[in-house]
Motif scaffolding. Structure first.
Motif, short mmCIF file in Angstrom:
data_model
loop_
_atom_site.label_atom_id
_atom_site.label_comp_id
_atom_site.label_asym_id
_atom_site.label_seq_id
_atom_site.Cartn_x
_atom_site.Cartn_y
_atom_site.Cartn_z
N THR A 166 0.83 -1.11 0.02
CA THR A 166 0.05 0.10 -0.10
C THR A 166 0.86 1.22 0.21
O THR A 166 2.11 1.17 0.42
CB THR A 166 -0.98 -0.08 1.13
OG1 THR A 166 -0.25 0.04 2.42
CG2 THR A 166 -1.89 -1.12 0.96
N GLN A 167 0.36 2.42 -0.45
CA GLN A 167 1.12 3.60 -0.55
C GLN A 167 1.13 3.98 0.94
O GLN A 167 0.24 4.23 1.76
CB GLN A 167 0.22 4.61 -1.26
CG GLN A 167 0.78 5.98 -1.48
CD GLN A 167 2.17 5.95 -2.31
OE1 GLN A 167 2.14 5.39 -3.19
NE2 GLN A 167 2.94 6.74 -1.60
N TYR A 168 2.32 4.68 1.45
CA TYR A 168 2.44 5.11 2.54
C TYR A 168 2.29 6.58 2.57
O TYR A 168 2.54 7.50 1.79
CB TYR A 168 4.08 5.00 2.98
CG TYR A 168 4.41 5.56 4.47
CD1 TYR A 168 3.67 5.33 5.54
CD2 TYR A 168 5.68 6.14 4.48
CE1 TYR A 168 4.17 5.78 6.57
CE2 TYR A 168 5.93 6.78 5.53
CZ TYR A 168 5.34 6.49 6.84
OH TYR A 168 5.49 6.98 7.97
N HIS A 169 1.25 7.04 3.64
CA HIS A 169 0.88 8.22 3.80
C HIS A 169 1.52 8.74 5.28
O HIS A 169 0.61 8.32 6.22
CB HIS A 169 -0.42 8.59 3.83
CG HIS A 169 -1.15 8.13 2.28
ND1 HIS A 169 -1.52 6.84 2.10
CD2 HIS A 169 -1.18 8.81 1.14
CE1 HIS A 169 -2.27 6.87 1.07
NE2 HIS A 169 -1.76 7.86 0.34
N PRO A 170 2.58 9.31 5.43
CA PRO A 170 3.19 9.42 6.77
C PRO A 170 2.62 10.17 7.83
O PRO A 170 2.61 10.07 9.07
CB PRO A 170 4.52 10.09 6.42
CG PRO A 170 4.37 10.71 5.02
CD PRO A 170 3.45 9.80 4.30
N SER A 171 1.76 11.24 7.34
CA SER A 171 0.77 12.21 8.42
C SER A 171 -0.43 11.76 8.55
O SER A 171 -1.05 12.52 9.34
CB SER A 171 1.07 13.53 7.66
OG SER A 171 0.04 13.55 6.65
N VAL A 172 -0.86 10.63 8.05
CA VAL A 172 -2.25 10.16 8.23
C VAL A 172 -2.26 9.25 9.45
O VAL A 172 -1.82 8.24 9.66
CB VAL A 172 -2.81 9.41 6.90
CG1 VAL A 172 -4.29 8.92 7.12
CG2 VAL A 172 -2.91 10.49 5.98
N LEU A 173 -3.43 9.50 10.23
CA LEU A 173 -3.44 8.46 11.71
C LEU A 173 -3.54 7.08 11.40
O LEU A 173 -2.96 6.10 11.91
CB LEU A 173 -4.39 9.14 12.51
CG LEU A 173 -4.04 10.66 13.42
CD1 LEU A 173 -5.31 11.16 13.78
CD2 LEU A 173 -3.09 10.20 14.39
#
Length: 126
Positions: free
Chosen positions: A103-110
């Protein structure tokens, strides 16, 4: 059944420094994207910083130039070095881990993160 454990929080005067640590007891952090979040009184939990397993680093605007996010892979430890602390940095700080997968990593998403610690209190006095 402990997921992650933070340490290093406490009281500090404005302008001072603290170094937070995060470990996963008995387990490795290799293969995980790692992040730090914080929750100030009366506010929602917000993104602070993150470091991906591949080495990309991210910072929220309020902490750029003041915080750094080293990780020691050999020691299986994540750090948050906080310098020039301000009263608005007062919060409970949480570390979080996201297992690297397809999956795509979204670093700022809880909700990106699989594992969380219980948090450590940082109180900055003016």
């Amino acid at each position: 059944q402990v997921q992650l454990v933070e340490s290093g929080g406490g009281p500090v005067q404005a302008g001072g420094s603290l170094r937070l640590s995060c470990v996963r007891p008995g387990r490795t952090l290799n293969g995980y994207n790692m992040g730090w979040f914080r929750r100030a009184p009366g506010k929602e939990r917000e993104f602070v910083s993150a470091i991906s397993w591949s080495g990309s680093i991210y910072y929220a605007d309020p902490v750029k130039g003041r915080f750094t996010i080293p990780r020691d892979n050999a020691a299986n430890t994540l750090y948050l070095q906080m310098n020039n602390l301000k009263p608005e940095d007062t919060a409970v700080y949480y570390c979080a881990a996201d297992r690297v997968d397809g999956t795509q990593y979204h670093p700022s998403v809880l909700y990106e993160y699989n594992y969380w610690g219980q948090g450590t209190q940082v109180t900055v006095s003016s």
